[in-house]
Design a protein around this motif. Structure first.
Motif, short mmCIF file in Angstrom:
data_model
loop_
_atom_site.label_atom_id
_atom_site.label_comp_id
_atom_site.label_asym_id
_atom_site.label_seq_id
_atom_site.Cartn_x
_atom_site.Cartn_y
_atom_site.Cartn_z
N ALA A 287 -74.28 -12.23 -6.17
CA ALA A 287 -74.92 -11.89 -4.91
C ALA A 287 -73.88 -11.24 -4.01
O ALA A 287 -72.67 -11.31 -4.26
CB ALA A 287 -75.52 -13.13 -4.25
N GLY A 288 -74.34 -10.60 -2.94
CA GLY A 288 -73.44 -10.05 -1.96
C GLY A 288 -72.93 -8.67 -2.33
O GLY A 288 -73.28 -8.10 -3.37
N SER A 289 -72.08 -8.11 -1.48
CA SER A 289 -71.59 -6.76 -1.67
C SER A 289 -70.26 -6.59 -0.95
O SER A 289 -69.79 -7.48 -0.24
CB SER A 289 -72.59 -5.74 -1.12
OG SER A 289 -72.61 -5.78 0.30
N LEU A 290 -69.67 -5.43 -1.11
CA LEU A 290 -68.43 -5.09 -0.41
C LEU A 290 -68.61 -5.10 1.10
O LEU A 290 -67.65 -5.35 1.84
CB LEU A 290 -67.95 -3.71 -0.86
CG LEU A 290 -67.51 -3.57 -2.32
CD1 LEU A 290 -67.43 -2.09 -2.70
CD2 LEU A 290 -66.18 -4.24 -2.55
N ALA A 291 -69.82 -4.84 1.56
CA ALA A 291 -70.08 -4.81 3.00
C ALA A 291 -69.81 -6.16 3.66
O ALA A 291 -69.56 -6.22 4.87
CB ALA A 291 -71.53 -4.39 3.25
N ASP A 292 -69.85 -7.24 2.89
CA ASP A 292 -69.67 -8.58 3.46
C ASP A 292 -68.20 -8.91 3.71
O ASP A 292 -67.90 -9.83 4.49
CB ASP A 292 -70.26 -9.63 2.52
CG ASP A 292 -71.76 -9.47 2.32
OD1 ASP A 292 -72.42 -9.03 3.28
OD2 ASP A 292 -72.24 -9.76 1.22
N LEU A 293 -67.26 -8.21 3.06
CA LEU A 293 -65.86 -8.63 3.10
C LEU A 293 -65.27 -8.67 4.50
O LEU A 293 -64.64 -9.67 4.87
CB LEU A 293 -65.02 -7.72 2.19
CG LEU A 293 -65.28 -7.82 0.69
CD1 LEU A 293 -64.34 -6.88 -0.07
CD2 LEU A 293 -65.11 -9.24 0.18
N PRO A 294 -65.40 -7.62 5.33
CA PRO A 294 -64.79 -7.71 6.66
C PRO A 294 -65.34 -8.86 7.50
O PRO A 294 -64.58 -9.51 8.25
CB PRO A 294 -65.13 -6.35 7.30
CG PRO A 294 -65.40 -5.45 6.15
CD PRO A 294 -66.02 -6.31 5.10
N PHE A 295 -66.62 -9.14 7.38
CA PHE A 295 -67.25 -10.18 8.19
C PHE A 295 -66.90 -11.57 7.65
O PHE A 295 -66.74 -12.52 8.42
CB PHE A 295 -68.76 -9.95 8.23
CG PHE A 295 -69.11 -8.57 8.70
CD1 PHE A 295 -69.10 -8.27 10.06
CD2 PHE A 295 -69.41 -7.56 7.80
CE1 PHE A 295 -69.40 -6.99 10.51
CE2 PHE A 295 -69.71 -6.28 8.23
CZ PHE A 295 -69.70 -5.99 9.59
N ARG A 296 -66.75 -11.68 6.34
CA ARG A 296 -66.27 -12.94 5.77
C ARG A 296 -64.85 -13.22 6.24
O ARG A 296 -64.51 -14.34 6.63
CB ARG A 296 -66.32 -12.86 4.24
CG ARG A 296 -65.83 -14.13 3.54
CD ARG A 296 -65.22 -13.84 2.18
NE ARG A 296 -64.05 -12.98 2.28
CZ ARG A 296 -63.30 -12.63 1.24
NH1 ARG A 296 -63.63 -13.05 0.03
NH2 ARG A 296 -62.24 -11.86 1.40
N ASN A 297 -63.98 -12.19 6.21
CA ASN A 297 -62.60 -12.37 6.66
C ASN A 297 -62.54 -12.78 8.13
O ASN A 297 -61.72 -13.61 8.52
CB ASN A 297 -61.81 -11.09 6.45
CG ASN A 297 -61.55 -10.79 4.98
OD1 ASN A 297 -61.78 -11.64 4.12
ND2 ASN A 297 -61.10 -9.59 4.69
N ALA A 298 -63.40 -12.16 8.95
CA ALA A 298 -63.41 -12.49 10.38
C ALA A 298 -63.82 -13.93 10.62
O ALA A 298 -63.35 -14.57 11.57
CB ALA A 298 -64.36 -11.55 11.12
N GLU A 299 -64.66 -14.45 9.75
CA GLU A 299 -65.08 -15.85 9.88
C GLU A 299 -64.00 -16.80 9.37
O GLU A 299 -63.73 -17.83 9.98
CB GLU A 299 -66.38 -16.08 9.10
CG GLU A 299 -66.90 -17.51 9.21
CD GLU A 299 -68.16 -17.73 8.40
OE1 GLU A 299 -68.66 -18.87 8.36
OE2 GLU A 299 -68.65 -16.76 7.78
N LEU A 300 -63.36 -16.43 8.26
CA LEU A 300 -62.37 -17.31 7.66
C LEU A 300 -61.04 -17.32 8.41
O LEU A 300 -60.43 -18.37 8.59
CB LEU A 300 -62.11 -16.89 6.21
CG LEU A 300 -63.23 -17.11 5.19
CD1 LEU A 300 -62.84 -16.51 3.86
CD2 LEU A 300 -63.54 -18.59 5.04
N ALA A 301 -60.58 -16.16 8.81
CA ALA A 301 -59.24 -16.05 9.41
C ALA A 301 -59.26 -14.97 10.48
O ALA A 301 -58.66 -13.90 10.30
CB ALA A 301 -58.22 -15.75 8.34
N PRO A 302 -59.92 -15.20 11.60
CA PRO A 302 -60.13 -14.13 12.59
C PRO A 302 -58.84 -13.54 13.15
O PRO A 302 -58.81 -12.37 13.51
CB PRO A 302 -60.95 -14.82 13.68
CG PRO A 302 -60.69 -16.29 13.49
CD PRO A 302 -60.51 -16.48 12.03
N ASP A 303 -57.77 -14.33 13.24
CA ASP A 303 -56.54 -13.85 13.86
C ASP A 303 -55.50 -13.35 12.86
O ASP A 303 -54.39 -12.98 13.26
CB ASP A 303 -55.91 -14.96 14.72
CG ASP A 303 -56.83 -15.39 15.85
OD1 ASP A 303 -57.53 -14.51 16.40
OD2 ASP A 303 -56.86 -16.59 16.17
N THR A 304 -55.83 -13.33 11.58
CA THR A 304 -54.90 -12.84 10.57
C THR A 304 -54.82 -11.32 10.61
O THR A 304 -55.85 -10.64 10.65
CB THR A 304 -55.35 -13.30 9.16
OG1 THR A 304 -55.31 -14.72 9.10
CG2 THR A 304 -54.43 -12.72 8.09
#
Length: 756
Positions: free
Chosen positions: A152-169
């Protein structure tokens, strides 16, 4: 003040010791190096184990199943995230906390950090290779997945997943308008992607639409790529050096609905191409604030529209059309899916990143300078975003233009093409020659190669520790030469990956001995980048490594390489036709062989094999690769199909020739006759004026290459021709591969001269 003394814990001949005591420290160092090189002529005594040419063979990996991937629970300098924030299995991978390196004994710059990582069983055996033999010949090799393909999912999810997991990285670093670098956090990147995606929607991009992008490698390229995916669309890259005819074909064939140009030059080409198609494709320009304008335009688009478009994408959705470079005809559009990129990124990251992190003890970072229109650069971009690896952009492959960016950025690893590494070596030698130290550089190169062989053998468990005399020579040359090589690559680089074409194994060993391990890999546009790569703890220079996790290699009876795995494309796109069905095995057209441990060696191109009139099959690629490594040679083409013998066309590097003649003024002897070359020596001819000293050096280079093949495969006649094989002349692809047919046509008269 008393004179400084040198204490050597090494056995030396009495006469050498006497001369050392009477020498100054500088002279003593030189004397020691000369004695070392004279006394230590053979590498075999230091390596142990068996060798196959320049490639070391090791024991087959123990057959065991790969451990299941662990959730991504830890990030750089971040506390463990709550369980509810962990990515689902479609993005699962294993990561390690950034390790603190512990001091190790010895002076090795290469193997000791890797040896530290090799002591961890989960790193050492993380990608076991299974081989299938038929009549004692390895015909297939496969490596199990480290990370399963996404469901499931796509490449489009990666930036938003990263923002949720590690917003200040810090995930990217972009250029400031006035100079310098500006950090971009995961949250900032996700916000910019969302704003640009809403702008694309407002500009009329519908789900499934295609956007043509013609630009050099830069931050906005990455931003538009992920914004297009977030809008449910896909980017179709065009090399900024493409002709109007090539651009027209891509715009027409892809059915693009919008186009983006970098500057006035690319805008002119796109405008002409769009006009020829008779279409009404809207054109935007990055140098005219296209990103800011899209951001303003998209403010009217609700967030819900973006959420719906992302949700509609899945692993099998189209991610891009990448058109092949067209070495044999009109470019074909390769249809790559989100699953192709995600599978490749997750498994390459799981195989490489933990080892590099454990070995260096620092967070990885890289500077992207490969064209993002090329699949390798695009794949590295996706892998970095997937793995939260900080990266930046540089628009040029030329070492002189790239070097300041490497120094300022401070990358820890690079992904390049053989051209880059060849030029770094050549420039290093030219600088040493200008300072009257070329003999020191050449001796340092010899020590680096032998040191690397011994270190790699010890790393694989086949050889004894590097002997003290070799370690001592290596340490001395590190201060004189190797440190400068690393500084030319930015100073912090310890690992690099080379792809796009083959590279001389001796050059790989030189860089390894200088403290930068270069791992060679192999792949095509149709395979979303690398399908094989040398594993970090078991590299074998001269091979392109075993299959990446989750893929397989098969060798047909005629030697053709077939590839399989989740990274293989669906097929070639045809305008108006139904989407092709994916085949299990992809025929590459390349020739190769697998060794007993599943490492692939590419031996040639099926359609490029030359068959002389005497019936001898000759693969021109390896001969050309070795010749291009010579500092005076810019490009070359080996010919001989249907001819009585093999010949070659050579073009010169004017700057290198000028430097060569300035540093080595001709003598009466070299003015009248070339120096003898190793047998079999070629007959040298030239279509342009060439100094006899240069011809003599070229003859030596060709003779040295001839010594590596049989008489029937050796190059008998060489012709030095004018001009060069360049992309602007249509003789090179944008990824710097020679267009053989185009060169053959352009230089047909010179080729005839080789056989008259």
């Amino acid at each position: 003040m008393s004179k400084p003394t040198i204490t050597l814990d090494v056995d030396l001949a009495p006469d050498v010791m006497m001369r050392l005591r009477a020498s100054s420290p500088q002279d003593a160092v030189e004397l020691l190096l000369r004695d070392h090189l004279a006394a230590d002529r053979h590498t075999r005594a230091h390596t142990g184990g068996s060798r196959d040419g320049d490639r070391f063979t090791g024991p087959a990996p123990s057959p065991r199943r790969a451990e299941p991937p662990l959730p991504w629970a830890e990030l750089s300098n971040q506390p463990p995230l709550p369980a509810r924030n962990l990515p689902s299995s479609k993005f699962a991978t294993e990561s390690l906390p950034w390790a603190n390196p512990h001091p190790t004994q010895g002076s090795s710059l290469m193997a000791h950090p890797l040896a530290r990582a090799a002591r961890a069983a989960h790193l050492r055996d993380r990608a076991p290779v299974e081989v299938l033999r038929e009549n004692d010949r390895v015909v297939e090799a496969r490596t199990p997945y480290l990370v399963p393909p996404p469901d499931a999912g796509s490449l489009a999810d990666l930036p938003f997943r990263n923002a949720e997991l590690a917003p200040d990285t810090e995930v990217l670093t972009k250029r400031r308008p006035g100079g310098g670098w500006q950090p971009v956090t995961a949250r900032q990147f996700a916000d910019e992607v969302a704003a640009t995606a809403r702008g694309l929607i407002a500009a009329g991009v519908r789900p499934g639409g295609r956007i043509v992008l013609m630009s050099r490698t830069r931050y906005e390229w990455t931003l538009l790529d992920f914004a297009a995916w977030a809008a449910g669309a896909s980017l179709v890259p065009v090399y900024p050096t493409s002709s109007v005819e090539q651009t027209e074909w891509i715009v027409r064939d892809s059915g693009a609905v919008l186009a983006v140009a970098e500057d006035a030059g690319t805008a002119e080409a796109l405008t002409a191409a769009i006009a020829r198609t008779g279409g009404t494709v809207t054109l935007w320009r990055l140098d005219e604030d296209a990103i800011a304008t899209l951001g303003t335009l998209g403010k009217a688009v609700p967030d819900g529209e973006l959420t719906q478009r992302r949700a509609a994408l899945g692993p099998d959705s189209e991610a891009t059309l990448i058109y092949t470079s067209g070495t044999t005809g009109r470019p074909k559009g390769c249809l790559l899916t989100h699953a192709n990129f995600l599978t490749e990124a997750a498994n390459c990251h799981a195989m490489l990143e933990p080892v590099f992190t454990a070995a260096t003890g620092e967070a990885p970072s890289t500077l992207l300078f490969l064209p993002l229109a090329h699949v390798l650069g695009r794949m590295i971009q996706v892998t970095c975003v997937f793995g939260l690896i900080r990266f930046g952009h540089s628009p040029s492959l030329k070492p002189a233009e790239l070097r300041p960016d490497l120094v300022a950025f401070g990358a820890t690893f690079l992904v390049g093409v053989p051209y880059l590494f060849e030029k770094i070596h050549q420039l290093g030698r030219a600088e040493a020659q200008a300072k009257g130290a070329v003999r020191v550089f050449d001796r340092a190169a010899e020590v680096a190669v032998r040191y690397a062989r011994a270190e790699l053998a010890a790393l694989s468990g086949e050889g004894a520790p590097v002997p003290l005399s070799l370690r001592l020579a290596h340490g001395l040359y590190d201060a004189l030469v190797y440190r400068r090589v690393r500084q030319a690559m930015g100073g912090r680089i310890r690992y690099a990956i080379s792809g796009g074409s083959s590279i001389d194994p001796e050059l790989l060993l030189f860089f390894a001995g200088a403290g930068v391990l270069v791992y060679e890999g192999y792949g095509l546009t149709e395979t979303t980048g690398p399908s094989t790569v040398n594993p970090p703890l078991r590299p074998r220079p001269g091979t392109v490594g075993p299959p990446v996790p989750g893929s397989a290699v098969r060798i047909a009876e005629d030697g053709e390489v077939f590839l399989s795995g989740g990274q293989i494309f669906d097929g070639y796109y045809e305008l108006g036709a139904e989407r092709p069905e994916r085949e299990q095995w992809f025929a590459t057209g390349d020739l190769g062989r697998l060794d007993q441990d599943g490492y692939l060696t590419i031996t040639g191109r099926k359609k490029e094999i030359l068959v002389t009139s005497g019936g001898k099959n000759v693969s021109p690629g390896p001969l050309e690769d070795r010749l291009r490594a010579h500092p005076l040679i810019s490009q070359c083409l080996v010919v001989g199909n249907g001819r009585p013998y093999v010949g070659a066309l050579i073009t010169l590097d004017p700057e290198a020739v000028e430097h060569f003649l300035r540093q080595r003024p001709p003598t009466a002897a070299t003015d009248t006759a070339p120096a003898p070359a190793p047998a079999p020596a070629p007959e040298m001819t030239n279509a342009i004026p060439v100094h006899p000293t240069v011809l003599a050096s070229l003859a030596e280079a060709v003779g040295a290459v001839n010594s590596t093949v049989s008489r029937a495969e050796s190059i008998r006649r060489v012709r030095v021709v004018g001009g060069d094989f360049t992309e602007e002349r249509g003789l090179l692809t944008p990824s710097l591969k020679v267009r053989r047919q185009a060169v053959t046509t352009a230089y047909r008269r010179d080729i005839e001269q080789l056989y008259t």
